[in-house]
Design an enzyme around this catalytic site. Sequence first.
Site, PDB file in Angstrom:
ATOM      1  CG  HIS A   1      12.229   5.558  11.331  1.00  0.00           C
ATOM      2  ND1 HIS A   1      12.325   6.704  10.574  1.00  0.00           N
ATOM      3  CD2 HIS A   1      11.089   4.953  10.944  1.00  0.00           C
ATOM      4  CE1 HIS A   1      11.290   6.792   9.763  1.00  0.00           C
ATOM      5  NE2 HIS A   1      10.513   5.742   9.959  1.00  0.00           N
TER       6      HIS A   1
ATOM      7  CG  ASP B   1      15.163   8.556   9.890  1.00  0.00           C
ATOM      8  OD1 ASP B   1      15.685   7.434   9.920  1.00  0.00           O
ATOM      9  OD2 ASP B   1      14.019   8.785  10.297  1.00  0.00           O
TER      10      ASP B   1
ATOM     11  CB  SER C   1       9.184   5.413   7.047  1.00  0.00           C
ATOM     12  OG  SER C   1       8.467   6.229   7.928  1.00  0.00           O
TER      13      SER C   1
END
Length: 712
Positions: free
Chosen positions: A83, A218, A647
Site C-alpha cells: 500500500h 502487504d 507502514s
Amino acid sequence: MTKKILLSVFLLPAAMAFAQQYGGMWIPTELNEKEMKDLGMKISAKDIFNPQKPSIKDAVVQFNGGCTAEIISPKGLLLTNHHCGYDNIQDHSTVENDLLTNGFWAKNMGQELPNPGVTVDFIVDIKEVTNQILEGTDNLTESELSKKIAGNVETYKNSQKTEPYQTISVKSMYYGNKYYAYTIETYKDVRLVGAPPQSIGKFGSDTDNWVWPRHTGDFSMFRIYADKNNKPAEYSKDNVPYVPKHYLPVSIKDKNENDFTFVFGFPGRTTEYLPAIAVEKIMTEIDPARIAVRDVALKTLDEKMRVDNATRIKYSSKYASVANYWKKWIGEVEGLKKSNAVQKKSMYESSLITKNPEIKTTIDQLNRLYNDQAPYALNNAYYSEVVRNAETLTLANLYSNYISAVEAGKMNEKSLASFKSRLASFYKDYSAELDAKVTAKLLALYTNKTAPQFLPAGFEKYKNEAQNIQTIEEVSKSSVITGRSEVNGASLSQDIEKAFSDQDQLIKTIKNDPVYILFSSLKEAYMKTADPHYTSLQAKIDALQKKFMAQQMATDKDRKFFPDANSTLRVTYGKVKGSAPRDAVSYDYQTHLAGVIEKYIPGDYEFDVPKKLIDLYGKKDFGVYKDKTGDVPVAFTATNHTTGGNSGSPALDAYGNLVGLNFDRQWEGTMSDINYDPRFSRNIMVDTKYILFVIDKFADSKWLIDEMKIIK
C-alpha cells in the site's frame, strides 16, 4: 479468561509495565536499553543507532515522505508495504497492462521501473538542541515566541555544515518543551523491482483493513540507485545500485509467543498526553463527524468501482486512502469506549493534582477552552472532510488559492508550473460525473448536520440529497473547473497549457464558474463564522497543553515519558502476542496460508486468490518457508506501539534480524494513538517467511532472494 487477562496486566514486571501500560515511541538516541534487554533484546542501543559507524538506522528510510522502508541487500534492495508503493504501481498500470491486478517482477536490474519524484530519506544524526532553540524566549507572548523560535531554528540550521544532498530539520517534542535536530540525506532515484498482484498484496482489501486475523501479503520492493560515488543523484541510466552502510539480514526462523520484537520507523502522529476533555470530544463528536462524511463518499465510489473497471483503476488508490482512516476512526471510537479512556485520563489527572495542586488550574482552563471550542471544532471537522472528499470542491479550493496567489503577486513561473503539474495529476484520476454525485450527497449531509449560523445564506436548499444530485450534475456540466466546459478553447482536464494561455481570461471565467461560486459561498461562511474562533481557541489550547505536558513530566517522577509521534525516526518494542479483545473471543498471534484459502472467493475483488498460489498450497510446495505447523505463516501480531507512518517499518528480532514488515494495527486497538491499552493494542506484520515464499515460489524471482542474507 477475563481474570487471567487482568492478572497478566497487573502482574507484569516493572520494566514490562512501563512499556506496556503506556506503550512507547522512543527517540533512538534515548532508548530504554535496560527495559529492552529485560524484555529479551540481545543487541545494544548503539547497534540500533550510532552516527559514528554503521548501525541498524542506516538500513531504515522514510519512503516518499510518508511510509517507512528498509534495505535488505548490499545492492540497495528496498522493502516496504504494497500500500506504500501502491501509487507507483498504479502509475505504471493501464487497462491493457494492469500491474495492480497482475503484479510486476523485474527479472533483472535492467527491467526495474523508474518512479520520478519518489524519494527516500536517511537519518544521519539526531541531536537535542532545546537550549539553542529556546534561547531568549522567556516571558514572550505567543506570537513573539513563535517568531523567536522560527528565527532560532534558522540560525541553528545555518550554523551547521552539511553536504549539498543533506538537510537539517528541527522538530518540536513534548509540545514545544524540547527540540531535536535531524540531519537527513535524500536519495532521488528509486525504482520499482517487484510487487505481488493485489490479490496477494491487498488481499482482504477494505473488509480486512484494520482487522485480525489478517492474511495480506502487504509488501512491494524497490531499489535505491546512486551515482558512481554512491551519492544521491537525480534519475539517470548511468546510476548504479546504492551500496548501504548496513542492510538487514532476513530471518525465516519460527516465531513463538512472547518473543521480543522491536519496530523501527517513522510514526506519523499520536496524541498520548491530551486531557480527558479532549479525548471525550474526539470520541463523541469529532470522529463521528469524520466517519459520517467518509461513509457517504465511500459508498458512492464503491457503487461505481464495482461495475466499471476503468473507474476501479482510476480511483483504487484514492478509495483505499479515504477508507483507511474512515475505518480507523470507527475502531478508535470503539476502543476509546472499551478501554474507558476518558475515565482513565480523569483518574490520572486527579492523581497528578494530589501531587501538584497547580495542575487543577491548568485542567480547569483546558476544560473551559475545549467546551468553548466544541461547536467550532465540530464545524471544522465537517467542513474539512467535505472539502477533502468532494473532489469537485477540492478543485475549486485549489483554484481559489491560485487566484489569491496571482492577485497577491505571489504566483511566479516556478509556482505556476508546480500548480499546473498538480492539476494535471489531479485530473488524471478524477471523474467529474462520478464526483458530482459524491459532492451532491456530501452537501446534503453538511447542510443537515451543520448549525444554521455556520451555513451561507440560502444554503438550506441543499438539504435534499436526491434533488442535489440533479442540481450538482447540471452545475458540473457547465463548469470549467470540472473540465466539462472549456476556457480559452480548451478543457482544463485535457489541455492545461492551452487553458492557461490567457491567464486573465482564465481567472475571469473561473470567478464566474458555478462550482467556484458554490464553493466560495461555503468557504466564506466557514472562514467568517467558524475558523477564526476555532483557530484562536486552538492557539490557547496549544499553549496550555505545552504547560500541562511540562507539569506532567515534572510531577510524575515514576513515569518514563516519550514524545508523541511526529513523523520522526522512532523505536517501539514489545512481544509477539495474541489477544482476547472481547468476551469469549481469543486470537492466536499467527495466521497461515490455509487462512488465505479459507477466505478465497473466486472473482471477488477483495478475496480472489491467484491460481498459482492455490496450486502451490495444493501441492504443499512450501520449501524452506513452512513453520513448525507445516504451513506457511502469513502474518503475526505483537504489542509494539505503532501508528500511521509505521507502514513498511521493519519488525526486528532480539538480534536485529528482519522478521516481519509492519502494515497495520488490530481494529480493537486503534485508539492507541490517544490511549495505548496493552489488552487490545496490537500491531500487525507480514511474516518474512511469506514474503520470501511469494518472491521465490510464486514470482520465480529467486535472483532477489540470492541478494539477501537469510537467517535460517
